[in-house]
Write an enzyme that holds these catalytic residues in place. Sequence first.
Site, PDB file in Angstrom:
ATOM      1  N   HIS A   1      -9.393   1.046   4.822  1.00  0.00           N
ATOM      2  CA  HIS A   1      -8.098   1.244   5.492  1.00  0.00           C
ATOM      3  C   HIS A   1      -8.306   2.182   6.682  1.00  0.00           C
ATOM      4  CE1 HIS A   1      -3.988   2.535   6.225  1.00  0.00           C
ATOM      5  NE2 HIS A   1      -3.624   1.404   5.637  1.00  0.00           N
TER       6      HIS A   1
ATOM      7  N   ASN B   1       0.856  -1.188   0.000  1.00  0.00           N
ATOM      8  CA  ASN B   1       0.000   0.000   0.000  1.00  0.00           C
ATOM      9  C   ASN B   1       0.891   1.237   0.000  1.00  0.00           C
ATOM     10  OD1 ASN B   1      -1.852   2.032   0.445  1.00  0.00           O
ATOM     11  ND2 ASN B   1      -2.138   1.546   2.627  1.00  0.00           N
TER      12      ASN B   1
ATOM     13  N   GLU C   1      -5.322  -5.043  10.665  1.00  0.00           N
ATOM     14  CA  GLU C   1      -4.342  -3.978  10.817  1.00  0.00           C
ATOM     15  C   GLU C   1      -4.607  -3.221  12.112  1.00  0.00           C
ATOM     16  OE1 GLU C   1      -2.415  -2.929   6.872  1.00  0.00           O
ATOM     17  OE2 GLU C   1      -4.070  -1.577   7.129  1.00  0.00           O
TER      18      GLU C   1
ATOM     19  N   LYS D   1      -0.011   4.287  -0.242  1.00  0.00           N
ATOM     20  CA  LYS D   1      -0.650   5.495   0.326  1.00  0.00           C
ATOM     21  C   LYS D   1      -0.513   6.650  -0.678  1.00  0.00           C
ATOM     22  CE  LYS D   1       0.517   3.573   4.758  1.00  0.00           C
ATOM     23  NZ  LYS D   1       0.244   3.688   6.167  1.00  0.00           N
TER      24      LYS D   1
END
Length: 232
Positions: A84, A6, A154, A8
Amino acid sequence: MLIAGNWKMYKGPGETREFCAAFAPPDGVDVVLCPPFGSLGAGVASGHTIYAQNVHWADEGAFTGEVSTKILLELGVRGAIVGHSERRQYFGETDETVARRTVAALGHGLKVIACVGESAEERESGQTELVLRLQVESVADAAGTHSNLVLAYEPVWAIGTGKTATPEIAQEAHALIKSLLDVPVLYGGSVKPENAEELLSQPGVDGALVGGASLDVESFTAICQAAARFHS
Ligand code: PEP
């Protein structure tokens, strides 16, 4: 094993092309890269498997700043992360919107990595199980055990902080999540080459969602190599 990087809000198209040209995933592990929206085309052109970092539930419409499954599919994107913790924390994402995004993406043939995880306060106040239960059940009720669905555990306190869940914490959370929804579960939260092997060897850990360490070709390759050793 699935390893997802990821990125971002890092790497424009130029840096994406550079990374992708230098990156050669090892055999025996599925690897996906999740660049920011503006770099998706460059990622797809490289031939690597590319997921987006989010996707909206509507086919099209007046939803400024969002992207649809239709647009992603036209670009050649194969999947999307949804829920997320940075979306939940900073952009008002809720269990309900995460479930809607998941269902729409799966319905259109995209693969989905749906993220769940407790904050530091929730863990300290003994609410981890409740929070995970609510987050997972909301996806489970909406989507069920879809073959294109993967969850990512996560813990928010471990994301970008350098703190990693102990193997025991990860194993316990993964077992709970799998008891609620029987799909592969990735671990995410400061995964690095130094801790990848230990985390990935835990029962119930089916791969990793990697943030910071996925930005560097060498460290991401090392994590993928660790995963390839547990290939199942
Ligand atoms: C993430 O962004 O999903 C993540 C786990 O980040 P990091 O690896 O940097 O903690």
